[in-house]
Every structure is written in C-alpha cells, then in structure tokens.
Write an enzyme that holds these catalytic residues in place. Structure first.
Site, PDB file in Angstrom:
ATOM      1  N   TYR A 142      46.321  33.623  35.269  1.00  0.00           N
ATOM      2  CA  TYR A 142      45.506  34.826  35.354  1.00  0.00           C
ATOM      3  C   TYR A 142      45.764  35.468  36.704  1.00  0.00           C
ATOM      4  O   TYR A 142      45.845  34.767  37.716  1.00  0.00           O
ATOM      5  CB  TYR A 142      44.026  34.461  35.220  1.00  0.00           C
ATOM      6  N   ASP A 236      51.272  34.049  43.185  1.00  0.00           N
ATOM      7  CA  ASP A 236      49.859  34.384  43.268  1.00  0.00           C
ATOM      8  C   ASP A 236      49.115  33.143  43.745  1.00  0.00           C
ATOM      9  O   ASP A 236      48.874  32.216  42.977  1.00  0.00           O
ATOM     10  CB  ASP A 236      49.352  34.859  41.896  1.00  0.00           C
ATOM     11  N   LYS A 264      40.023  35.424  47.929  1.00  0.00           N
ATOM     12  CA  LYS A 264      38.936  34.435  48.033  1.00  0.00           C
ATOM     13  C   LYS A 264      38.726  33.872  49.436  1.00  0.00           C
ATOM     14  O   LYS A 264      38.086  34.519  50.265  1.00  0.00           O
ATOM     15  CB  LYS A 264      39.171  33.299  47.027  1.00  0.00           C
TER      16      LYS A 264
HETATM   17  N1  PMP Z   1      44.812  35.816  40.890  1.00  0.00           N
HETATM   18  C1  PMP Z   1      44.297  34.612  40.642  1.00  0.00           C
HETATM   19  C2  PMP Z   1      45.194  33.415  40.626  1.00  0.00           C
HETATM   20  C3  PMP Z   1      42.933  34.466  40.405  1.00  0.00           C
HETATM   21  O1  PMP Z   1      42.420  33.270  40.140  1.00  0.00           O
HETATM   22  C4  PMP Z   1      42.115  35.621  40.429  1.00  0.00           C
HETATM   23  C5  PMP Z   1      40.614  35.547  40.175  1.00  0.00           C
HETATM   24  N2  PMP Z   1      40.081  34.384  39.820  1.00  0.00           N
HETATM   25  C6  PMP Z   1      42.709  36.845  40.693  1.00  0.00           C
HETATM   26  C7  PMP Z   1      44.054  36.914  40.929  1.00  0.00           C
HETATM   27  C8  PMP Z   1      41.886  38.100  40.731  1.00  0.00           C
HETATM   28  O2  PMP Z   1      41.083  38.117  41.855  1.00  0.00           O
HETATM   29  P1  PMP Z   1      39.736  38.984  41.891  1.00  0.00           P
HETATM   30  O3  PMP Z   1      38.779  38.325  40.941  1.00  0.00           O
HETATM   31  O4  PMP Z   1      39.305  38.923  43.327  1.00  0.00           O
HETATM   32  O5  PMP Z   1      40.089  40.363  41.467  1.00  0.00           O
END
Ligand code: PMP
Length: 419
Positions: A142, A236, A264
């Site tokens: 994701y 990511d 995060k």
């Molecule tokens: N990339 C990864 C690997 C994530 O786990 C997440 C959210 N859990 C995101 C991108 C998106 O981040 P955000 O919820 O801050 O938009």
C-alpha cells in the site's frame, strides 16, 4: 447507552461512516470502534477511562510511545512561537539533516504533509524525469490513496474486500501494472514484455499485508531490472524507515533505490511525509526543475520540530535495542501459541510484527489472504476486552515503542495465555 456507543452514534451523524480513515471503523473485525481520549507511554485510554497496552501506535508513527515528554515539549515551545508561516524556515533544514544521518542517499529532500502526497509527488517526478508513464507496484503493498495506486491495493482496501476503488479513471489505472510480491521471475518476465516503465515502487519490508519481508534476491532483481530498462526504483519506507533498523530497509539489504519515501515517525506524531534521492534527480522538481510540486503546510514548523526531537534521539543502538526486546517478547509469544496448539506465523523485522493465523509462513499477499481471518477477529476482540489494543485488521502491522517494557510485555503474554 454507554459513552462509547453514544460517541459512535454521534460520529456517524457527522462524519462519513463515523471515521476519517476507513480501517478505524472496525468494519473488518466487526463491533463498534473504540474512541480513544489520551495516550501515555505504551498505553492508550478510551473515553471511559479504560487502559490499553497499545501495539498500533498510530500505525507505527510513535517510536517513543504516546505523549513522549521531550517531543511534547518541543511542540509546546514551537507552538508558542507560531504554528505555520508559509515561508522558508530553518526547522525544515534541521529535520532534513537528521534524516540524512540515517538515509545518506536522500541527498535532497522534499517534505509533504502525508505519505500519500510524498508517493504521489515522487511518481510524478519519476515520470517527469524518465519521460515514460507506466508504474509498477506489487500486490499487498500500500502506498497511500493516490489514483494511480488504488489498483488492487492492500491495507484498508483489502480488508474491505474491494481490490479497486470506484472513481479511479480506467485510463489512469491502465498505466499501473500490479505484480506479485517476492516473485522475481514475474518481474523479469514483465520487463521482457513491457516497455515504457517510469518507475517501480515497493515496500522493501511490506507492512500493509502484515509484516512480510522481501527476499534479498527479489529486491536485487528490482534494482537490476529497473537499471537495465531505464526505470527508477522507489522504496516506500513510510513504515519500514526507522523500524527495521537505522537507515531503513535499504541499509539492511544494502540496496540503493533512486527515490525513498518516508513518513510517520519522521513527524514525531504530527502530519508529515517526505521523499528524496540524488541531487541531480531531485533537481527536476520545482522550483529548480519542471516537475511541479507544492504544499501550504509542507514542512510546517510543528511537524519539523516534533520530528527532529524524535530523530535526534534515534541511533543504530536505539533501533537495535528495540529489535532485541521485540524478538524476545515474540519468542515467548510463539511458545504460548505452541502450547495452546494454535497454528500461527509470527513474523517480525525490527520493532514491527504481525501474528498471522496461518500454518505456513506468509511470503506474499495471497498467503496473507489465506490466513484465518475469523481466528484473527476472535483474537482481536479478546485482546481488546482484556486491555491490549492491536490494529483492527488481519492485514496490518503491530508496533513496539521504546516505552514498552517488561511489565507491558508480561501483561500482554498473560492475556494471550488466558485466551
Ligand atoms: N506508504 C506506506 C508504506 C504506508 O503504510 C502508508 C500509510 N499507512 C502510506 C504510504 C500513506 O501514508 P499516509 O497515510 O500518511 O498518507
């Protein structure tokens, strides 16, 4: 009606589905969501005062636990000076410097307000530089909710049993190819057939189908094939960043991606995202280059000082200590499940882990889907009843913070023993 239920009734009157992010609605585990009121260290307290040991930690954002005193003090001091200026500040540079101590290959960094935004912008940059349009992602990974990535996404969407989202133009979705995770052959085969790839994006340690580490050989294949075919490789590391170790998965695996996404933890619990790479690549971004990207609250002072207060206290020793205590906690957990004769695959990297109700190790999204979701639902509700909060979905990652100690681990193990 209890206060929890009243809060839920009220929320549903005013917020879509009562929540601002779907997984919070407990749709995949059933029952009413719990309304939290405050956090302290390893614990959360709901609006009836009940205490929970928290292994969700705002989806991994809180490395030092809830209401960490040093972080709060940094935020308090900055808030008194102003919350947003919409100008250049030294706070942004200071956080970038901290990040580069762990991620030296992020020579130049751009901050955003969320992980989604960082991913979306990095993909635009890749497309702008490579001058091709196709994007490759992997099943079960994701990367936020940008249109191009809501193509068979995992996380909340997989939980809701809906592989795509309505509202994503088919023409755009067609530009995204989704391949199986940890399958090098599929990648080689794909690149033999398909031209026009701008970038490949991957969670090098997946956290959104539960914790599933990539095989080294899989990431090596991605690096080799992208290079060979003139595409960029994007790691990511929004979850894995400071969790799998200092320097993220790229350091652990010894692989240099072209672009890295963070989020995060680097905002110390305030909204943030970031992406970065080599100076030459990043210079294609506005104002230096022709790929446009912007944000009113990007790099806002509160997120910057909160992030700096966290990262300036993180080192190899910190992440290593967290890994060790997570490992020994999970070893005890494994032996409890074994004694109970409940088949689980407890998978962890660093301070992140998942308990899969599965007889076999989970290596990809298909394996994750095949785990026993009803067993997870029962487990979730039993844990929550007993004061242990875990993510409300079988496809998520549990986290440990520096505030989790022997007392919290023992209580958690006692709860599991009694299930
Ligand atoms: N990339 C990864 C690997 C994530 O786990 C997440 C959210 N859990 C995101 C991108 C998106 O981040 P955000 O919820 O801050 O938009």
């Amino acid at each position: 009606m209890t206060r929890v239920n009243r809060a839920w009734e009220e929320a549903q009157k005013h917020l879509v589905g009562g929540v601002n992010s779907p997984v919070r609605s407990f749709k995949s585990v059933g029952g009413d969501p719990i309304f939290m009121e405050r956090g302290a260290g390893a614990c959360l307290y709901d609006n009836q005062g009940k205490r929970y040991i928290d292994y969700c930690l705002s989806w991994g954002a809180l490395l030092f636990g809830h209401a960490d005193k040093t972080t709060i003090e940094a935020i308090r001091k900055q808030a008194a000076k102003g919350t947003t200026f919409g100008t250049a500040t030294e706070y942004e540079t200071a956080l970038a410097v901290e990040i580069k101590k762990a991620f030296p290959d992020m020579e130049k960094i751009r901050f955003t307000s969320s992980g989604t935004e960082a991913v979306m912008s990095a993909i635009r940059l890749a497309r702008g530089v490579v001058r091709k349009d196709r994007l490759v992602k992997f099943e079960g990974c994701y990367h936020g909710h940008a249109d191009s990535l809501l193509v068979k996404a995992g996380s909340g969407l997989a939980t809701l049993g809906s592989p795509d989202s309505e509202g994503v133009p088919a023409d755009l979705a067609r530009l995204t190819s989704v391949l199986p995770y940890n399958d090098s052959e599929a990648v080689v085969h794909f690149f033999k057939k398909i031209r026009g790839v701008a970038c490949v994006i991957v969670e090098p340690v997946a956290g959104n189908m539960g914790v599933v580490p990539a095989r080294k050989e899989f990431l090596d294949t991605l690096r080799r094939e992208t290079k060979k075919n003139g595409a960029l490789l994007i790691f990511d590391e929004v979850i894995s960043g400071f969790r799998v170790g200092f320097g993220g998965a790229q350091h652990v695996y010894g692989i240099k991606p072209d672009l890295t996404i963070l989020g995060k933890i680097i905002g110390g619990g305030l909204p943030v995202g970031a992406f970065g790479g080599s100076s030459s690549l990043m210079s294609a971004l506005s104002p230096l280059g022709k790929v446009y990207q912007a944000g009113t609250l990007s790099g806002n002072p509160l997120s910057m000082v909160a992030g700096k207060s966290v990262l300036s206290r993180v080192s190899k020793a910190t992440t290593e200590e967290m890994r060790k205590k997570t490992d020994s906690f999970l070893n005890e957990m494994r032996s409890i499940f074994k004694k109970k004769n409940v088949p689980v695959s407890i998978q962890s990297v660093g301070s992140m882990f998942t308990i899969f109700f599965s007889r076999k190790p989970v290596r990809n999204f298909q394996d994750s889907l095949e785990s026993d979701q009803n067993a997870f639902k029962r487990f979730f509700h039993a844990m929550v009843r007993s004061g242990v909060y875990i993510p409300p979905s079988a496809f998520e990652t549990y986290f440990v913070s520096s505030a989790h100690g022997a007392a919290e681990f023992q209580k958690t193990l006692n709860v599991v023993k009694k299930l």
